[in-house]
Design a protein around this motif. Structure first.
Motif, PDB file in Angstrom:
ATOM      1  N   ALA A 104       7.439-119.027  12.618  1.00 24.07           N
ATOM      2  CA  ALA A 104       6.878-117.707  12.918  1.00 24.07           C
ATOM      3  C   ALA A 104       6.893-117.429  14.408  1.00 24.07           C
ATOM      4  N   VAL A 105       6.617-118.464  15.229  1.00 18.55           N
ATOM      5  CA  VAL A 105       6.600-118.264  16.678  1.00 18.55           C
ATOM      6  C   VAL A 105       8.007-118.065  17.218  1.00 18.55           C
ATOM      7  N   SER A 106       8.957-118.893  16.749  1.00 18.79           N
ATOM      8  CA  SER A 106      10.316-118.785  17.274  1.00 18.79           C
ATOM      9  C   SER A 106      11.017-117.522  16.801  1.00 18.79           C
ATOM     10  N   ALA A 107      10.627-117.023  15.624  1.00 16.68           N
ATOM     11  CA  ALA A 107      11.255-115.795  15.128  1.00 16.68           C
ATOM     12  C   ALA A 107      10.818-114.579  15.921  1.00 16.68           C
ATOM     13  N   GLU A 108       9.615-114.648  16.485  1.00 17.61           N
ATOM     14  CA  GLU A 108       9.109-113.528  17.284  1.00 17.61           C
ATOM     15  C   GLU A 108       8.364-114.077  18.497  1.00 17.61           C
ATOM     16  N   PRO A 109       9.099-114.581  19.509  1.00 19.80           N
ATOM     17  CA  PRO A 109       8.429-115.199  20.667  1.00 19.80           C
ATOM     18  C   PRO A 109       7.633-114.209  21.495  1.00 19.80           C
ATOM     19  N   VAL A 110       8.048-112.970  21.551  1.00 16.80           N
ATOM     20  CA  VAL A 110       7.312-111.930  22.282  1.00 16.80           C
ATOM     21  C   VAL A 110       6.845-110.901  21.267  1.00 16.80           C
ATOM     22  N   ARG A 111       5.532-110.735  21.150  1.00 14.76           N
ATOM     23  CA  ARG A 111       4.969-109.805  20.170  1.00 14.76           C
ATOM     24  C   ARG A 111       4.218-108.707  20.910  1.00 14.76           C
ATOM     25  N   ALA A 112       4.594-107.489  20.624  1.00 19.60           N
ATOM     26  CA  ALA A 112       3.921-106.337  21.248  1.00 19.60           C
ATOM     27  C   ALA A 112       2.852-105.805  20.301  1.00 19.60           C
ATOM     28  N   SER A 113       1.697-105.523  20.879  1.00 20.59           N
ATOM     29  CA  SER A 113       0.594-104.944  20.101  1.00 20.59           C
ATOM     30  C   SER A 113       0.470-103.470  20.452  1.00 20.59           C
ATOM     31  N   SER A 114       0.527-102.624  19.442  1.00 17.92           N
ATOM     32  CA  SER A 114       0.412-101.178  19.634  1.00 17.92           C
ATOM     33  C   SER A 114      -0.893-100.709  19.008  1.00 17.92           C
ATOM     34  N   LEU A 115      -1.751-100.123  19.821  1.00 21.47           N
ATOM     35  CA  LEU A 115      -3.058 -99.647  19.363  1.00 21.47           C
ATOM     36  C   LEU A 115      -3.132 -98.143  19.564  1.00 21.47           C
ATOM     37  N   ALA A 116      -3.283 -97.398  18.481  1.00 22.74           N
ATOM     38  CA  ALA A 116      -3.434 -95.937  18.568  1.00 22.74           C
ATOM     39  C   ALA A 116      -4.899 -95.616  18.825  1.00 22.74           C
ATOM     40  N   LEU A 117      -5.177 -95.033  19.981  1.00 18.61           N
ATOM     41  CA  LEU A 117      -6.559 -94.731  20.339  1.00 18.61           C
ATOM     42  C   LEU A 117      -7.076 -93.499  19.613  1.00 18.61           C
ATOM     43  N   PHE A 118      -6.218 -92.493  19.442  1.00 18.26           N
ATOM     44  CA  PHE A 118      -6.650 -91.233  18.848  1.00 18.26           C
ATOM     45  C   PHE A 118      -5.737 -90.888  17.678  1.00 18.26           C
ATOM     46  N   ASN A 119      -6.346 -90.439  16.575  1.00 15.87           N
ATOM     47  CA  ASN A 119      -5.627 -90.124  15.341  1.00 15.87           C
ATOM     48  C   ASN A 119      -4.744 -91.294  14.917  1.00 15.87           C
ATOM     49  N   PRO A 120      -5.336 -92.471  14.732  1.00 17.89           N
ATOM     50  CA  PRO A 120      -4.522 -93.650  14.429  1.00 17.89           C
ATOM     51  C   PRO A 120      -3.797 -93.558  13.096  1.00 17.89           C
ATOM     52  N   SER A 121      -4.318 -92.768  12.157  1.00 18.92           N
ATOM     53  CA  SER A 121      -3.672 -92.650  10.856  1.00 18.92           C
ATOM     54  C   SER A 121      -2.558 -91.610  10.846  1.00 18.92           C
ATOM     55  N   LEU A 122      -2.299 -90.965  11.975  1.00 16.76           N
ATOM     56  CA  LEU A 122      -1.281 -89.908  12.064  1.00 16.76           C
ATOM     57  C   LEU A 122      -1.530 -88.823  11.019  1.00 16.76           C
ATOM     58  N   ASN A 123      -2.791 -88.403  10.914  1.00 14.03           N
ATOM     59  CA  ASN A 123      -3.197 -87.412   9.928  1.00 14.03           C
ATOM     60  C   ASN A 123      -2.823 -86.028  10.438  1.00 14.03           C
ATOM     61  N   TYR A 124      -1.883 -85.372   9.755  1.00  8.00           N
ATOM     62  CA  TYR A 124      -1.414 -84.069  10.203  1.00  8.00           C
ATOM     63  C   TYR A 124      -2.419 -82.958   9.893  1.00  8.00           C
ATOM     64  N   GLU A 125      -3.301 -83.205   8.952  1.00 10.06           N
ATOM     65  CA  GLU A 125      -4.356 -82.223   8.694  1.00 10.06           C
ATOM     66  C   GLU A 125      -5.297 -82.135   9.884  1.00 10.06           C
ATOM     67  N   GLN A 126      -5.675 -83.291  10.435  1.00 11.10           N
ATOM     68  CA  GLN A 126      -6.572 -83.307  11.584  1.00 11.10           C
ATOM     69  C   GLN A 126      -5.858 -82.886  12.864  1.00 11.10           C
ATOM     70  N   GLN A 179     -11.112 -85.408  18.729  1.00  8.44           N
ATOM     71  CA  GLN A 179     -10.306 -86.606  18.517  1.00  8.44           C
ATOM     72  C   GLN A 179     -10.472 -87.662  19.595  1.00  8.44           C
ATOM     73  N   MET A 180     -10.689 -87.248  20.839  1.00 12.76           N
ATOM     74  CA  MET A 180     -10.677 -88.214  21.931  1.00 12.76           C
ATOM     75  C   MET A 180     -12.062 -88.677  22.356  1.00 12.76           C
ATOM     76  N   ALA A 181     -13.124 -88.015  21.884  1.00 15.34           N
ATOM     77  CA  ALA A 181     -14.498 -88.371  22.276  1.00 15.34           C
ATOM     78  C   ALA A 181     -14.653 -88.360  23.794  1.00 15.34           C
ATOM     79  N   ALA A 182     -14.035 -87.380  24.436  1.00 12.73           N
ATOM     80  CA  ALA A 182     -14.121 -87.278  25.889  1.00 12.73           C
ATOM     81  C   ALA A 182     -15.529 -86.873  26.301  1.00 12.73           C
TER      82      ALA A 182
END
Length: 424
Positions: free
Chosen positions: A184-206, A381-384
């Motif tokens: 598992a480590v050698s198959a993916e030595p560099v792993r990127a983490s993507s975190l959606a801060l706002f509208n993480p579900s990509l909800n088009y209604e919202q 959405q952003m809680a500013a």
């Protein structure tokens, strides 16, 4: 014993007496209400027609997240691995294998007819190349004119291909005796983490429905303001309107001389009905898209509600000012279309403001919808923090008040010049 007749209720100059001014708003609103009762089509344009349009927008985006987008698969290999790949495509939540064509030409014809949005072609010798340690080729043909759909299909197909590729690699290394953890480590030595801060579900209604509703009300609001005032100029009834509202005496030529205060009250009374109707629709849509759909925004919903009502007031005042400045209903309605129709496109919701040319960005920042929708996104959405949205929050009522004052001044000038009435 008869009493002597008192002085007439109007001054020699034709101005409304002081005691008539406090009731100017009420009398103008009563006159407008009577007009709306006699003309149900105009009442519909500020009541159930906007509500129906908002319901249509919500229905279009009610699914929230696009799923089961139809695609076609052309399997040129007919191996166990290619069939597994097709099953994984079918299992992806965003995709649905609607066609399994024998040739790429058949699949492309189906895409041109609109049966599918994309074609996934598995090349011949796909499984053999992978077993030999070479790369197996899968080609995705998609129509980038459907930008949103194309992006969603591309994302899901890439995810499926990467998952299959990783599974094949891990199985091969396991057969060679490598431990599962090191594989598992050698198959993916560099792993990127993507975190959606706002509208993480990509909800088009919202995202889209909540943004398009105020854009629609912006169009209807400016149009209603232009029509409500412009038809008085077109029908040459400005004098009757102000005489009924302020008690001012019309001159022989039909003109009326009024002060700015009574004119402002008469204008506000006339515009109160479209503001009330469109605000009710806007608030109902806002509450339904949030609490009604189980979405509890992280920011201040009351701030957004107040800003929305102020934004609608600003839109109506813009239309009224356009009608009074041009003294032409046709021109005012044209200006309403020029200002409001492209507002969503220039707001930054579809194309980034930062990437626009300087001229387009300046035009976008001059449109009130750009500032309102930024406030809405920040709060829903952003809680500013509220201080970040304060400039836009102040801009809406301030702009509406300044336009109302300018409209009252223009109304005084229009009322005094009946020769210029009647413009279409």
């Amino acid at each position: 014993m008869s009493a002597a007749a008192g002085p007439p209720p109007h001054t020699a100059g034709g101005a409304a007496p002081r005691e008539a001014r406090p009731g100017a708003f009420r009398r103008a609103a009563s006159r407008e209400a009577a007009w709306l009762r006699r003309h149900p089509r105009e009442l519909a344009m500020i009541s159930w027609v906007p509500l129906l349009a908002v319901l249509l927008l919500w229905w279009m985006f009610s699914a929230g997240i696009p799923t089961r987008l139809p695609i076609a698969v052309v399997d040129g290999d007919h191996s166990a691995l290619s069939r597994q790949f097709a099953r994984m495509l079918e299992a992806a939540p965003g995709l649905r294998v609607a066609r399994r064509d024998a040739s790429l030409a058949e699949a492309r014809a189906g895409m041109e007819r609109g049966d599918v949005y994309a074609v996934v072609a598995v090349e011949r010798d796909f499984s053999r190349d992978i077993k030999r340690g070479a790369s197996g080729h899968v080609t995705l043909y998609h129509n980038a004119q459907f930008y949103t759909v194309s992006g969603l299909v591309l994302r899901d197909v890439q995810t499926v291909a990467m998952t299959l590729s990783a599974g094949v690699e891990m199985a091969a290394r396991n057969r060679r005796g490598e431990p599962a953890q090191s594989v598992a480590v050698s198959a993916e030595p560099v792993r990127a983490s993507s975190l959606a801060l706002f509208n993480p579900s990509l909800n088009y209604e919202q995202f889209l429905a909540a943004a398009l509703v105020p854009a629609l009300l912006h169009i209807l609001g400016m149009t209603a303001g232009a029509w409500t005032v412009g038809r008085e100029i077109r029908d040459r009834t400005v004098g009757a309107w102000l005489a009924a509202a302020t008690g001012a005496q019309a001159r022989p030529d039909g003109g009326v001389r009024v002060a700015a205060g009574p004119a402002l009250a008469a204008l506000a009374g006339k515009l109160a009905w479209p503001w009330a109707g469109l605000s009710a629709v806007g608030l109902a849509a806002l509450l339904w898209l949030t609490w009604g759909r189980g979405w509890h925004p992280p920011g201040s919903l009351p701030w957004v509600a107040v800003a929305l009502m102020s934004f609608i007031a600003l839109s109506i005042a813009m239309g009224a000012a356009a009608a009074l400045a041009t003294r032409s209903l046709r021109t005012a309605l044209s200006l309403a279309g020029i200002v409001t129709a492209p507002a969503f496109a220039f707001s930054g919701m579809g194309f980034p403001l930062a990437a626009m040319p300087a001229g387009a960005r300046a035009w976008a920042l001059a449109l009130p919808y750009t500032h309102y929708i930024r406030l809405q996104v920040e709060q829903l959405q952003m809680a500013a923090p509220l201080r970040h949205s304060l400039p836009a929050f102040v801009l809406m009522p301030l702009g509406a008040a300044l336009l109302a004052l300018a409209g009252a001044w223009l109304l005084c000038r229009v009322a005094a010049e009946p020769a210029r009435w009647g413009g279409r």
